[in-house]
Scaffold this active site. Structure first.
Site, PDB file in Angstrom:
ATOM      1  N   GLY A   1       0.790  -1.178  -0.122  1.00  0.00           N
ATOM      2  CA  GLY A   1      -0.089  -0.066   0.098  1.00  0.00           C
ATOM      3  C   GLY A   1       0.873   1.256  -0.243  1.00  0.00           C
ATOM      4  O   GLY A   1       0.275   2.336   0.299  1.00  0.00           O
TER       5      GLY A   1
ATOM      6  N   HIS B   1       9.271   5.728   4.610  1.00  0.00           N
ATOM      7  CA  HIS B   1       8.794   6.611   5.823  1.00  0.00           C
ATOM      8  C   HIS B   1       8.198   5.336   6.595  1.00  0.00           C
ATOM      9  O   HIS B   1       7.730   4.368   6.238  1.00  0.00           O
ATOM     10  CB  HIS B   1       7.822   7.520   5.235  1.00  0.00           C
ATOM     11  CG  HIS B   1       6.645   6.910   4.505  1.00  0.00           C
ATOM     12  ND1 HIS B   1       6.992   6.795   3.311  1.00  0.00           N
ATOM     13  CD2 HIS B   1       5.336   6.607   4.827  1.00  0.00           C
ATOM     14  CE1 HIS B   1       5.736   6.312   2.616  1.00  0.00           C
ATOM     15  NE2 HIS B   1       4.917   6.173   3.374  1.00  0.00           N
TER      16      HIS B   1
END
Ligand code: 5GP
Ligand code: ZN
Length: 116
Positions: free
Chosen positions: A95, A102
């Site tokens: 996703g 991050h």
């Protein structure tokens, strides 16, 4: 040199504003624009690394530092005791939408398991 067209590179360079709660020479922690929990931050290294698969042997200290900063932010913003979740989405099935490494730091509600 970091990519000119990368959203998170632009944020770490200060070219796009973000609601930053912590920063140092290695990374930034700022609020996610579309929060999925009452407290939702993104921990973003200043170095452009596209995905978890692109982490190099020389990035070991940085990855450790990211987790130390997560706990520091948790204590400082008051959710260390209640708990939190750190999430990294990698590539399509994970996703990932922004291709600059991050870690999501989510807190402030009971998070579901398994994730959707
Ligand atoms: P990913 O889906 O790649 O794991 O996470 C990217 C995250 O970046 C998403 O949660 C999305 O809401 C957040 N995001 C996208 N654009 C911006 C932005 O311009 N500013 C901030 N603060 N967050 C953003
Ligand atoms: Zn980048």
């Amino acid at each position: 040199m970091t990519p000119t067209n990368c959203l998170f590179c632009k944020i770490t360079r200060g070219e796009i504003p973000a609601d930053t709660v912590y920063q140092d020479e290695f990374l930034l922690v700022f609020r996610d624009l579309n929060p999925q929990a009452p407290q939702h931050f993104l921990i973003v290294p200043r170095k452009h690394i596209a995905t978890t698969l692109d982490i190099a042997d020389t990035d070991m200290e940085l990855i450790g530092h990211i987790h130390r900063v997560a706990s520091k932010v948790a204590f400082e913003l008051g959710f260390a005791e209640s708990g939190f979740r750190i999430v990294n989405n990698c590539k399509g099935d994970g996703g990932q939408t922004v291709w600059h490494l991050h870690f999501h730091l989510l807190a402030g509600r009971q998070l579901n398991w398994p994730p959707g």
